[in-house]
Design a protein around this motif. Structure first.
Motif, mmCIF file in Angstrom:
data_model
loop_
_atom_site.group_PDB
_atom_site.id
_atom_site.type_symbol
_atom_site.label_atom_id
_atom_site.label_comp_id
_atom_site.label_asym_id
_atom_site.label_seq_id
_atom_site.Cartn_x
_atom_site.Cartn_y
_atom_site.Cartn_z
ATOM 1 N N ALA A 90 -4.878 -8.592 1.464
ATOM 2 C CA ALA A 90 -5.393 -7.242 1.292
ATOM 3 C C ALA A 90 -4.397 -6.303 0.495
ATOM 4 O O ALA A 90 -5.045 -5.546 -0.200
ATOM 5 C CB ALA A 90 -5.342 -6.650 2.861
ATOM 6 N N ARG A 91 -3.366 -6.634 0.555
ATOM 7 C CA ARG A 91 -2.205 -5.727 -0.236
ATOM 8 C C ARG A 91 -2.470 -5.980 -1.798
ATOM 9 O O ARG A 91 -2.230 -5.071 -2.677
ATOM 10 C CB ARG A 91 -0.884 -5.840 0.195
ATOM 11 C CG ARG A 91 -0.305 -4.963 0.888
ATOM 12 C CD ARG A 91 1.189 -5.334 1.673
ATOM 13 N NE ARG A 91 1.938 -5.865 0.269
ATOM 14 C CZ ARG A 91 2.909 -6.751 0.922
ATOM 15 N NH1 ARG A 91 2.878 -7.371 2.126
ATOM 16 N NH2 ARG A 91 3.596 -7.551 -0.081
ATOM 17 N N LEU A 92 -2.964 -7.207 -2.068
ATOM 18 C CA LEU A 92 -3.164 -7.517 -3.582
ATOM 19 C C LEU A 92 -4.550 -7.221 -3.856
ATOM 20 O O LEU A 92 -4.882 -7.443 -5.010
ATOM 21 C CB LEU A 92 -2.731 -9.117 -3.727
ATOM 22 C CG LEU A 92 -1.618 -9.635 -3.758
ATOM 23 C CD1 LEU A 92 -1.671 -11.050 -3.514
ATOM 24 C CD2 LEU A 92 -0.871 -9.039 -4.801
ATOM 25 N N GLY A 93 -5.516 -6.569 -3.166
ATOM 26 C CA GLY A 93 -6.690 -6.320 -3.526
ATOM 27 C C GLY A 93 -7.796 -7.419 -3.491
ATOM 28 O O GLY A 93 -8.606 -7.680 -4.011
ATOM 29 N N PRO A 123 -9.106 -8.704 -0.366
ATOM 30 C CA PRO A 123 -9.342 -8.576 1.094
ATOM 31 C C PRO A 123 -10.115 -9.681 1.745
ATOM 32 O O PRO A 123 -10.918 -10.131 1.114
ATOM 33 C CB PRO A 123 -9.712 -7.150 1.496
ATOM 34 C CG PRO A 123 -10.517 -6.736 0.137
ATOM 35 C CD PRO A 123 -9.913 -7.510 -0.753
ATOM 36 N N GLU A 145 -13.343 -11.161 -0.178
ATOM 37 C CA GLU A 145 -14.024 -10.105 -0.879
ATOM 38 C C GLU A 145 -13.560 -9.636 -2.291
ATOM 39 O O GLU A 145 -12.606 -9.176 -2.451
ATOM 40 C CB GLU A 145 -14.158 -8.795 0.052
ATOM 41 C CG GLU A 145 -15.290 -7.993 -0.612
ATOM 42 C CD GLU A 145 -15.072 -6.597 0.404
ATOM 43 O OE1 GLU A 145 -14.504 -6.515 1.415
ATOM 44 O OE2 GLU A 145 -15.346 -5.500 -0.210
ATOM 45 N N THR A 183 -13.780 -8.305 -5.783
ATOM 46 C CA THR A 183 -14.318 -7.270 -6.695
ATOM 47 C C THR A 183 -14.770 -7.654 -7.975
ATOM 48 O O THR A 183 -14.179 -8.785 -8.456
ATOM 49 C CB THR A 183 -13.439 -5.843 -6.690
ATOM 50 O OG1 THR A 183 -12.161 -6.568 -7.287
ATOM 51 C CG2 THR A 183 -13.370 -5.489 -5.617
ATOM 52 N N PRO A 184 -15.718 -7.082 -8.695
ATOM 53 C CA PRO A 184 -16.475 -7.764 -9.801
ATOM 54 C C PRO A 184 -15.275 -7.913 -10.804
ATOM 55 O O PRO A 184 -15.635 -8.688 -11.816
ATOM 56 C CB PRO A 184 -17.556 -6.830 -10.340
ATOM 57 C CG PRO A 184 -17.755 -5.860 -8.996
ATOM 58 C CD PRO A 184 -16.668 -5.999 -8.106
ATOM 59 N N ASN A 185 -14.269 -7.235 -11.005
ATOM 60 C CA ASN A 185 -13.213 -7.145 -12.065
ATOM 61 C C ASN A 185 -12.425 -8.473 -11.971
ATOM 62 O O ASN A 185 -11.695 -9.027 -12.820
ATOM 63 C CB ASN A 185 -12.412 -5.846 -11.931
ATOM 64 C CG ASN A 185 -11.568 -5.596 -10.966
ATOM 65 O OD1 ASN A 185 -12.261 -6.204 -9.630
ATOM 66 N ND2 ASN A 185 -10.344 -5.358 -10.867
ATOM 67 N N GLU A 201 -1.764 -0.558 -13.162
ATOM 68 C CA GLU A 201 -2.270 -1.151 -11.631
ATOM 69 C C GLU A 201 -1.549 -2.330 -11.354
ATOM 70 O O GLU A 201 -1.385 -2.438 -10.141
ATOM 71 C CB GLU A 201 -3.692 -1.307 -11.734
ATOM 72 C CG GLU A 201 -4.352 -1.875 -10.470
ATOM 73 C CD GLU A 201 -5.852 -1.833 -10.316
ATOM 74 O OE1 GLU A 201 -6.656 -0.941 -9.868
ATOM 75 O OE2 GLU A 201 -6.513 -2.845 -11.230
ATOM 76 N N ARG A 214 0.400 -3.019 -8.100
ATOM 77 C CA ARG A 214 -0.207 -3.875 -6.967
ATOM 78 C C ARG A 214 0.875 -4.938 -6.752
ATOM 79 O O ARG A 214 1.201 -5.331 -5.677
ATOM 80 C CB ARG A 214 -1.393 -4.842 -7.909
ATOM 81 C CG ARG A 214 -2.400 -5.178 -7.041
ATOM 82 C CD ARG A 214 -3.616 -5.764 -7.860
ATOM 83 N NE ARG A 214 -3.148 -6.645 -8.696
ATOM 84 C CZ ARG A 214 -3.194 -8.118 -8.459
ATOM 85 N NH1 ARG A 214 -3.568 -8.424 -7.249
ATOM 86 N NH2 ARG A 214 -3.054 -8.832 -9.467
ATOM 87 N N TYR A 240 1.646 -0.294 -3.452
ATOM 88 C CA TYR A 240 1.052 0.735 -3.228
ATOM 89 C C TYR A 240 2.034 1.619 -2.281
ATOM 90 O O TYR A 240 1.858 2.805 -2.251
ATOM 91 C CB TYR A 240 -0.323 0.640 -3.175
ATOM 92 C CG TYR A 240 -1.282 0.436 -4.171
ATOM 93 C CD1 TYR A 240 -1.425 1.737 -5.184
ATOM 94 C CD2 TYR A 240 -1.866 -0.514 -4.573
ATOM 95 C CE1 TYR A 240 -1.954 1.502 -6.216
ATOM 96 C CE2 TYR A 240 -2.303 -0.875 -5.805
ATOM 97 C CZ TYR A 240 -2.602 0.191 -6.489
ATOM 98 O OH TYR A 240 -3.642 0.008 -7.509
ATOM 99 N N ASP A 241 2.488 0.867 -1.359
ATOM 100 C CA ASP A 241 3.160 1.569 -0.243
ATOM 101 C C ASP A 241 4.414 2.366 -0.849
ATOM 102 O O ASP A 241 5.117 3.222 -0.011
ATOM 103 C CB ASP A 241 3.774 0.605 0.959
ATOM 104 C CG ASP A 241 4.222 -0.617 0.380
ATOM 105 O OD1 ASP A 241 4.295 -0.869 -0.866
ATOM 106 O OD2 ASP A 241 5.066 -1.298 1.113
#
Lengths: 349, 778
Positions: free
Chosen positions: B26-29, B31, B158, B160-162, B461, B465, B469-470
């Motif tokens: 999740a932290r890496l995008g 999720p 999940e 994302t398209p990128n 980004e 990542r 982000y924290d």
């Protein structure tokens, strides 16, 4: 004699009877009045004595009448008040109280939070041009990100083809307002944009084809992702109290880079338990969006102002916040507009 | 994407435990939508070899003789039940994951001792259309499958398209390794390559559509089921095992991310051509559907004689005519890179989304084909006994890395952070991004699998990542907006003000869908739709609303049980322009009857509310008789707000009310924005007023407004107010007459008017009224 009269006065049963007694005794032709008039016929020494006596009697009678009148008035008032008494526990006339739709309440609360931070609320069309909804937001045709937006495409009704030459759709997010706004306004600024958005989705308890979003956009020369986090934290604390926290997770929306999803730590007041709520997407405005805006501005004969600017944008769903706050189990209830539902939510702000 | 944990461990042996992994992903995008536990098969399911499979005449069933350590007879309806393969046999008494208890049954007069199972019945996959088919030598007959089939954790990610690069085990492993500072074991296939002549010619006619087209060759294949472990993984990843060659393409795809396609060499004639489809060209695809192609579609075609015949829709789906089947002995493997937009167009047009098209349209590493092809060759060598060729054709060749400028100072400027330059560069290097230069701007070269890293912001980004982000602080920007922003919120504020005024008067706000049915609009005589939904969710409700009151009428129907309804809606309607409207509806009395009678009903109640709203907004409103299609022809008017027509008010036409089966409510609908009331200061009165009453008898059809206008004109400048206090009909008035009684309030700002002056004003009024042919009463 005087004692009889006084007794008569004290026993007078009504104001009318009292008045009759007064006239009989003290009126122009009243008994006492007559006697006072008769004083002149008395010898001087008797006159003085009798005059004093009669005047004392007159004062006594007047005082007695006044006192009795007071008593009688009080009794009459008491009777009237008793007769007029109402059952105050009966309900009042049922005037309608008036109420905003619960989503207007929540959206208004959110907008209010940002207004207090200096944001201005702006609006945009719901039937949107493909250009503003997608292309200008760095989502060209055939971009896979269009799959993330199940779109209601529009077509002109027969006879109206000429009126609508450009492809239209029901906006899938409030983000087209970003482009519309920047193409006509000068940075720096802070705006929020509340409104309806539409997704071509099968509806169920948690999915609606129409729902509400709040968009935020801040553009200036040195706007940072930290500013975004600060803005969202301020919102989260206004919504959920000083313990609220905000978390970013990398995500992807073509019109921001970096792009994040933001979560808010929310403690359920009913259970006292906390959880991370995914509230929406956000990020730093993508340079392609600024480029599209400047192009648009030049087409309109305006100076391009957005090169070199930075900005953040966010979007969040309103229904979810309302559902959590009021424990509404089914999103479809919002648009059925049953009074029995609408009545339950009373404006808190 | 479904990622089996055991597969990840193979490429990243030091990967953290599943629970920890979920948070890290999740932290890496990337999720985790769902973490699924695929259990071991239940006890009682044993490996068995099919010795004999005999069709039962007159049915689709087969009588199987199994060797499950002992001879067992079962009946199966599966098409792929055949002699010589291994199957999963559930002995009687086995309880399947769905709760079904396997028994000995008699089917078509034959005893079936237990049953042969499909993957779905075992709970290990989704495929229910046929048996799990294994190599006959996979296990000793009779082995409990539970002993060799461990449970598997599957992460449903999940993506994302990128992040097309993360649509493979390798891609996810790389991201995790970068975050954790670990090494990935990138598969290093080492097939025994033979020096076989490449058997066909390959041409790319459209290098824009296929910028890399690699073909490899294997022969001497024995088609059969894939090994148990491979099938286990493919099932866990959501795939259906087919045969060892097709499974090898899928296995390499899931592991590495490059879609592969194997053609039966025998179907390819002299060779392959990559070209656009011809108009009207058709192909029967692997799913058995005949598809009409268009000139935009890229196809792979086989050269036969002078002609070429499509054998695959490039990057989307293969053709049935070149499918690898039981008889195939030689295959040509395609490991290509196609133009994402072209693939997406074709997939959309065909209404197909395949594992291949999904990846190609998002972007596959153009330098992956050689590795993917080698991996395939290694697998078919092991699984199908193939002889694999050293020679291949690689058209288009390798692609260079993109150069992206990178300034650590810009990262900090955009993020509002203080990340040291060294940490930033280190984060990028961990992601296999090559950095050149000694000072900023650095030149960064992202690996070709990261198709999403094209501009400096993309690298920012990546830094965020990997560094977290924290670590980003929370700040608030302080600035004054440019001047042209200051009035931008006026429309919103006006809308909110209207909402508050109406709720203050007792209205309940409603929010309706913006779509409705054209039949409803027509039924309530609203304007015909201007815009239609191309793809409504409900075929009938395909028109954008042209007014708000049709929705309010529906709300009235939904609240039939209520004694009193007072609704408003403020929303968009879609005419030639998109307009913002405000509509109100009153049905029943303003306050409903209880122990006291209800009060305030009908047209004049709603009109009064509208007037009160106008008063709150400091605006003058009047209603002029007018005809409105939806309204009672005798109780309808145009609403004039500050002198400008803005909408209408009246009682719903009785014919519409009858059709809706409700008593006719009162309605108004206005177009926003409403003109603002402009009021100048007026000195409060200092001298007393003189009040005279006057009753005028007029024909029934004469409106009050007309009489009032005559009075106002005649009364002169000292008429401070005119109040209607009675409307009377009946004796002694004649039929068709009514009497309107007014208070005329006269006042001068600077003195007390004399009786004579006021008498003069009233006489002038009487004269004017009489001149109209009206008479003064009493």
């Amino acid at each position: 004699m005087l004692e009889d009269w006084l007794a008569e006065i004290r026993a007078a049963p009504s104001l009318e009877a009292l008045e009759a007694i007064r006239v009989r005794l003290l009126g122009k032709k009243g008994e006492l009045t007559q006697r006072l008039k008769g004083l002149g016929k008395l010898p001087p020494e008797a006159r003085r004595e009798e005059g004093r006596r009669l005047n004392e009697a007159k004062r006594a009678l007047e005082a007695a009448i006044e006192s009795r009148a007071g008593e009688l008035k009080e009794e009459a008032l008491a009777r009237r008040l008793a007769a007029e008494a109402q059952d105050v526990t009966l309900p009042g006339l049922p005037f309608p109280a008036g109420n905003l739709h619960v989503l207007t309440q929540v959206l208004g609360e959110l907008v209010g939070i940002f207004e207090r931070m200096g944001y201005r609320a702006v609006l945009g069309p719901e039937a949107e041009e493909e250009f503003y909804n997608f292309d200008a937001l760095n989502i060209p045709p055939h971009h896979p990100a269009r799959d993330m937006h199940d779109t209601f495409w529009l077509k002109p009704a027969e006879g109206f083809e000429a009126r609508f030459p450009r492809p239209l759709l029901l906006r899938t997010h409030t983000s087209p307002i970003q482009v519309r706004y920047m193409s006509t306004h000068t940075p720096p600024f802070k705006i929020v944009a509340p409104g309806k958005v539409f997704r071509h989705e099968a509806t169920d308890a948690t999915h609606e084809a129409m729902f509400h979003q709040l968009e935020g956009l801040v553009v200036g020369e040195r706007i940072t992702l930290a500013d975004l986090k600060g803005a969202l934290l301020a919102m989260a604390r206004a919504l959920y109290g000083p313990q609220a926290r905000v978390n970013f997770r990398p995500s992807y929306f073509p019109f921001v880079e970096p792009g994040v999803e933001f979560e808010v730590w929310w403690e359920n007041p009913r259970t006292g338990r906390g959880q991370w709520l995914e509230l929406g997407g956000a990020g730093m405005v993508h340079p392609e969006v600024f480029r599209a805006v400047d192009e648009l501005r030049e087409e309109k004969g305006l100076a391009p102002l957005y090169r070199g600017m930075t900005g953040f944008a966010f979007g969040l769903g309103v229904e979810r916040i309302a559902m959590l706050r009021y424990q509404v189990p089914d999103i479809r209830a919002f648009f059925q507009n049953r009074l029995a539902f609408l009545n339950q939510f009373r404006e808190e702000v | 994407m479904r990622l089996p944990y055991s597969w990840l461990l193979e490429l990243l042996p030091e990967a953290p435990a599943p629970e920890e992994l979920e948070a890290l992903l999740a932290r890496l995008g990337l999720p985790v939508e769902e973490m699924v536990l695929v259990p071991r098969p239940p006890r009682g399911i044993r490996f068995a070899v099919v010795r004999d499979a005999e069709p039962i005449p007159g049915t689709e069933l087969k009588a199987l003789v199994l060797d499950a350590g002992r001879e067992v007879r079962v009946v199966s309806g599966a098409e792929n039940a055949r002699a010589g393969v291994g199957v999963a046999w559930a002995e009687p008494g086995t309880v399947l994951p769905g709760g079904f208890r396997v028994e000995t049954r008699t089917l078509q007069g034959r005893v079936s001792e237990g049953m042969a199972l499909a993957p779905a019945e075992m709970g290990v996959g989704e495929y229910a259309g046929g048996l799990l088919v294994l190599p006959p030598d996979a296990l000793p007959p009779g082995t409990e499958l539970a002993e060799v089939w461990p449970e598997e954790r599957v992460f449903d990610l999940e993506i994302t398209p990128n992040r097309a690069d993360a649509l493979s085990v390798l891609g996810v492993a790389r991201d995790l390794a970068a975050a954790l500072g670990l090494e990935v074991r990138v598969p290093d296939p080492k097939p025994r390559l033979a020096d076989l002549p490449f058997p066909i010619g390959v041409e790319v006619e459209d290098p824009d559509g296929a910028d890399r087209y690699l073909t490899a060759y294997a022969r001497g294949l024995r088609i059969g089921p894939s090994p148990l472990t491979a099938q286990r993984r493919l099932l866990a990843a959501g795939q259906r095992p087919i045969n060892n060659v097709v499974d090898a393409t899928n296995y390499a795809l899931f592991e590495l991310g490059n879609p592969l396609h194997a053609f039966d060499r025998a179907a390819l004639g002299e060779g392959l051509v990559v070209r656009r489809a011809r108009p009207g060209e058709r192909i029967v695809t692997l799913d058995g559907v005949e598809r009409l192609l268009s000139r935009e579609d890229l196809v792979i075609a086989a050269k036969k004689g002078g002609d070429t015949v499509a054998v695959a829709v490039a990057g989307v789906i293969g053709g049935a005519n070149s499918e690898v089947g039981e008889e195939t002995t030689e295959v040509i493997l395609e490991a290509a890179h196609f133009d994402p937009v072209s693939i997406r167009r074709t997939a959309r047009r065909l209404g197909l989304s395949t594992e291949a098209s999904y990846r190609f349209e998002r972007g596959v590493d153009p330098n992956l084909p050689p590795l993917a092809a080698l991996r395939f060759l290694e697998l078919v060598e092991a699984w199908a006994g193939a002889e694999v060729s050293r020679n291949w054709v690689d058209l288009g060749g390798g692609k260079p890395r993109r150069e992206v400028p990178f300034r650590p100072s810009y990262t900090n400027r955009l993020l509002g952070t203080d990340f040291p330059e060294r940490d930033q560069l280190e984060a990028l290097k961990r992601l296999a991004i090559r950095i050149e230069g000694d000072t900023e701007p650095y030149r960064a070269y992202p690996p070709t699998w990261r198709v999403d890293l094209a501009i400096e912001e993309d690298l920012v980004e990546e830094v965020a990542r990997i560094l977290g982000y924290d670590k980003i602080p929370e700040t608030l920007p302080a600035f004054f907006p440019a001047a042209d922003n200051l009035e931008a919120d006026r429309p919103y504020l006006e809308e909110q003000r209207l909402r508050r005024v109406l709720t203050g008067l007792g209205f309940q706000e409603v929010i309706n869908y913006v779509w409705t049915s054209p039949a409803h609009l027509e039924g309530v005589r609203a304007p015909a739709p201007r815009l239609l939904l191309q793809n409504p969710t409900n075929a009938e409700e395909n028109a954008l609303r042209t007014a708000l009151y049709p929705g309010l009428l529906k709300n009235l129907l939904a609240n039939r049980g209520e004694a009193s309804v007072l609704f408003f809606e403020l929303g968009h309607v879609f005419l030639e322009e998109e307009e913002v409207h405000l509509a109100g509806l009153l049905a029943g009395p303003y306050h409903r009857p209880g122990w006291q009678p209800g009060h305030g009903e009908g047209f004049f109640a709603l009109k009064g509310l509208l007037e009160a709203a106008a008063a709150r907004l400091g605006a003058r409103v009047e209603v002029r008789p007018a005809q409105v299609a939806a309204l009672h022809p005798g109780i309808a008017g145009e609403v004039v707000w500050e002198g400008r027509p803005v909408g209408w008010i009246g009682i719903l036409h009785p014919a519409i009310a009858e059709a809706l089966e409700v008593p006719a409510p009162a309605l108004f609908e206005l177009k926003l924005p409403l003109p603002r009331g402009r009021r100048a200061f007026v000195e409060p009165p200092r001298f007393p007023a003189a009040v005279r009453d006057l009753a005028v008898v007029v024909p029934e059809a004469t409106p009050h407004a007309e009489v009032a206008a005559v009075i106002r004109r005649a009364a002169g400048g000292h008429l401070a107010a005119l109040e209607l206090f009675d409307v009377y009909r009946g004796r002694p008035l004649g039929e068709g007459e009514k009497s309107l009684a007014y208070h005329l309030i006269f006042r001068a700002p600077d003195r007390t008017l004399t009786d004579q002056e006021v008498d003069g004003f009233v006489e002038a009024v009487i004269a004017a009224l009489t001149q109209q042919g009206w008479r003064i009463r009493g």
